[in-house]
Every structure is written in structure tokens, then in C-alpha cells.
Scaffold this active site. Structure first.
Site, short mmCIF file in Angstrom:
data_model
loop_
_atom_site.label_atom_id
_atom_site.label_comp_id
_atom_site.label_asym_id
_atom_site.label_seq_id
_atom_site.Cartn_x
_atom_site.Cartn_y
_atom_site.Cartn_z
N GLU A 1 50.15 34.85 46.16
CA GLU A 1 51.46 35.28 45.29
C GLU A 1 52.25 33.97 44.84
O GLU A 1 52.60 33.08 45.54
CB GLU A 1 52.20 36.09 46.30
N SER B 1 48.39 52.72 32.68
CA SER B 1 47.33 52.97 31.76
C SER B 1 45.90 52.71 32.55
O SER B 1 44.74 53.48 31.95
CB SER B 1 47.32 52.16 30.64
N HIS C 1 47.61 48.90 45.11
CA HIS C 1 46.68 47.66 44.74
C HIS C 1 46.23 46.93 45.77
O HIS C 1 44.88 46.80 45.65
CB HIS C 1 47.58 46.48 43.71
#
Length: 448
Positions: free
Chosen positions: A335, A285, A323
Site C-alpha cells: 500500500e 466495469s 479485492h
């Protein structure tokens, strides 16, 4: 110095209200409307004051009541709206104001000022230096004109604390010898016009992307731009590519596009005022991209990747790579699924991406898929919410909006949907802002 960008668009703004080109359509779709370029410094000094600037200040939560100095670059209608002087006199009678700029620009202002109004007009030309309140100002040449050479200027502005900026709007490409005027200036910020994108042929009095790059190179070669200078593109017009493409191209020049309403702390670290934002959206989106844009003004951000690595999953690896490529080089990445600890230890802005993969990791950790006992995950959620409420820096969390489609066929799917829906609701409640991104368009759900 605190600089509020009241507008970052060209004379006709971006999008141009009469245009249906791809660039304008993209801006409309995103809801990114840029007004005429102007700025407010420390609430007391304005850099240009076009007809849109006063109401733009109000829209961005600022008052012009304390303004005592206006630096005008030239008399083009998007940079000078002299009627503001009349409107000011209706409520600020007797309050002194300095209006500084080229003589022709000041002549445009004079009919709007009453004889007893304490407005002082200060004509300047390139090469002048003057003190304006607590600020030092050097007047620089502009390769731009209204009617004649010399009737447009740029400003080198130094604040009371020693911070220094260049307001370079409007101008075409400088001749090589002009860069000597800013030799070793080491600006903290440069606000440089970039009007025409790939249509440089439209005017020599403005910069397109190639000339913008050449101008930045010239400033860098003169020691005016350093690795620490925040180079911000303003006066952006619809001849530029869509904003994502423009952002990528400017990033290659170590520059970035400005945003209307953006607050920039020049020469000092922006105070890290805690502010919690939740960004929701479906798959692809544009929610992650929007979250990145919300933190674009910060020089250093910690990106908290909660998804980790997935051995043998090429599609996931491609998403992660995209990304990473999109994020500025100055951002760091952690992470981890221990997001609560990161929130408690944070000393710079955070982007958490995303709560859906965080929840999945906690469900995996506690073997809820097999046991059906979610008590440990419920405790993790409580811990996350406690850390979220206490965070001491700006933080944006990305999450998946769930529950709008068909009911999942599996029990595990229904469990995940229900738990993430409740998590999203609790995080949104504990946030100052929440935005739903639909088809790339951010829709504000909550704003404070």
C-alpha cells in the site's frame, strides 16, 4: 519446458456455438472463446493435434514448422485431425516426423500420409516408456475410450532439463491403484481435464468438478502433485459454471483454469520480459478483475494498492476486502502512493490499482485542491512515466476512464478529470497494450 496452450476447451469448445446457457452467454460477453484442447512444447512437440490446433498455433503467434513429434492420446475428433499430416506434406516434404499414440489413432492417420513421406508411426499403450527426441515419455492409462478399453492414453513427459509434466486429457476418475504409476513423480505441471463442471453424471470418461478435486487429491496423496505443482484445468466445457465462479472453485483446490494462448514455463521461472499494459474502465466495469486475469499465470505478483485505507468508510473497506479475497494467496500487497519507486525496484510482476487513486493521493500531498498549483504533481507524473518506461518486469496498471459523462460541477472535479485524462493518455502511449473494459467486456485498444 515451454508449453503453449493452443486450446483449453472441450470437444465443442466453450462457448458451444449452438448454446445460449448462462455459462456460454458469459463467455461470449467476455470474449473468452476456448478451442479444442492441445498444446505445443518447446515448438518441437505437440500434445494432441485436433482439427483446430494448427490454426490456433498461428493465431497465438507460433509456427509448427519445427514440430518433429506428435503425442496423440486417442482418436476422438477433437484430439486428432489427421488431415494436418497432409497439409504439412505440402510444405515440409522430406522432413521427418514421429507420430506416437494408441494403434487405433495411428491407423486413422495412415491414409493421410504418402508412401514416401518420412512420417514414423510409433504405437504405444499404457505402461510403455520411450525416448522421443530430447524427451522421456511414460505412457499412462486413461479412463476413457473411443471404441474399446485401452485405446486412449495419457502422458508423463520429462524435458531435457529435468522438468516434468502430466498431460491428463481425456480421462475419468482413476481407480486407486492407478496412482501408483505416478508415485513420487513430483510433477512441475499437471494439465488435467475438467469437462463437465457440476454435471458429472453425463460421462464416466470425463471429470466434473468433484472428480477433478478427487483426482488432484489422489495425485497429491501419491506425491505426484506438490505445493509447487501448477495444476491447470483444461478441456473445459460449457457445463461448467461461468468462468469467475469456476476460477474461485478451482482456487480452493489449488488449481486454476488454463487460457487459450497461455504460455507456461514448466519447471523454470518464466522470464520476466518487460511488458506494460494499461486497463481502463468505469466504476464497477470489471477492470480490476480483468487486470488480475492478465497476471494469473504468474505464481507471484505484487499488488500495488494506491488507495490506502480510509477511516470510517465502510463501503471502501468492503471494496478492499473483495479485492483481497479474489487475489491468490501467493500474491503480496504493498500500500503506497510512491508507485515510481516500486516500479524501479520491482523483481516480480506488478499490478498497480489504480492510477486514479494515485493521482488523488499526489494532489492531496501537494495541497493542489487549495492552491491550484499542480506543478509538483506534474513532476510526479513525469517521474512515474520515466519509471513506467524503464520497468524490468511485466506490469499492469488499472485506471478510471474519465470524461465521457457530464462536466463535473466543481473546479476540483474538472481539475481531476483533466489531469487523469492526460495521465491516461501518456501511460497508454508508453505501453505495449491498452484495454478498455466496458460492462465486463475487455476491448483491445492497443496490442503489441
Amino acid at each position: 519446458m515451454e508449453v503453449v496452450l493452443l486450446g483449453t476447451g472441450a470437444a465443442d469448445g466453450w462457448p458451444n456455438p449452438f448454446c445460449t446457457c448462462a455459462s456460454c452467454a458469459d463467455a461470449v460477453r467476455r470474449g473468452e472463446v476456448r478451442g479444442q484442447t492441445a498444446a505445443l512444447v518447446d515448438d518441437v512437440l505437440m500434445l494432441d493435434c485436433g482439427p483446430e490446433a494448427p490454426h490456433a498455433a498461428v493465431r497465438h503467434g507460433r509456427s509448427l514448422a519445427k514440430v518433429r513429434h506428435i503425442l496423440l492420446t486417442h482418436a476422438h475428433a477433437d484430439h486428432l485431425g489427421p488431415q494436418a499430416l497432409l497439409f504439412r506434406s505440402w510444405v515440409a516434404a522430406g522432413v521427418e516426423l514421429d507420430v506416437i499414440g494408441p494403434a487405433d489413432a495411428l491407423d486413422t492417420c495412415r491414409p493421410w500420409v504418402a508412401p514416401d513421406d518420412p512420417v514414423r508411426f510409433v504405437p504405444v499403450e499404457a505402461g510403455d516408456s520411450l525416448t522421443v527426441g530430447d524427451y522421456s515419455v511414460r505412457v499412462l492409462p486413461a479412463r476413457h475410450k473411443v471404441f474399446r478399453d485401452g485405446d486412449a492414453v495419457l502422458y508423463d513427459l520429462s524435458g531435457p532439463g529435468g522438468s516434468r509434466l502430466l498431460w491428463a486429457c481425456d480421462t475419468g476418475m482413476w481407480p486407486a491403484e492407478w496412482f501408483e504409476a505416478v508415485r513420487d513423480a513430483r510433477f512441475d505441471a499437471v494439465f488435467l481435464e475438467e469437462t463437465f463442471g457440476d454435471r458429472s453424471e453425463l460421462s464416466e470418461g470425463h471429470l466434473g468438478l468433484p472428480e477433478f478435486g478427487a483426482m488432484v487429491d489422489g495425485l497429491r496423496g501419491a506425491g505426484a502433485v506438490t505445493e509447487n505443482t501448477d495444476v491447470v484445468a483444461v478441456h473445459l466445457g460449457h457445463h461448467n459454471p461461468p468462468i469467475d465462479d469456476l476460477r474461485n472453485r478451482l482456487q480452493q483446490l489449488n488449481a486454476r483454469p488454463g487460457r487459450d494462448g497461455e504460455v507456461i514455463h514448466v519447471g523454470e521461472e518464466a522470464p520476466l520480459v518487460p511488458h506494460r499494459t494499461l486497463v481502463l474502465g468505469g466504476v464497477r466495469s470489471g477492470k480490476s478483475r480483468h487486470a488480475e486475469e492478465l497476471l494469473a499465470a504468474y505464481p507471484s505478483v505484487t499488488y500495488v494498492a494506491t488507495g490506502g485505507t480510509r477511516e470510517g468508510d465502510d463501503e471502501w473497506a468492503e471494496r478492499v476486502a473483495l479485492h483481497r479475497e479474489r487475489r491468490p494467496a501467493s500474491w503480496s500487497t504493498i500500500e503506497t502512493s510512491d508507485v515510481a519507486k516500486v516500479l524501479r525496484d520491482a523483481d516480480e510482476p506488478l499490478l498497480v490499482d489504480c492510477l486514479g487513486t494515485w493521482l488523488t493521493a499526489r494532489l492531496d500531498l501537494h495541497d493542489v485542491w487549495n492552491t491550484g498549483n499542480s506543478a509538483a504533481v506534474d513532476a510526479d507524473i513525469d517521474d512515474l512515466l520515466d519509471a513506467w518506461r524503464q520497468v524490468g518486469v511485466p506490469v499492469v496498471a488499472v485506471t478510471n476512464e474519465v470524461g465521457s459523462g457530464v462536466v463535473p460541477a466543481s473546479a476540483s472535479g474538472r481539475l481531476f478529470r483533466d489531469m487523469l485524462g492526460r495521465l491516461n493518455a501518456r501511460v497508454a502511449e508508453a505501453s505495449e497494450s491498452a484495454t478498455l473494459v466496458v460492462a465486463g467486456i475487455p476491448v483491445s485498444l492497443k496490442s503489441n
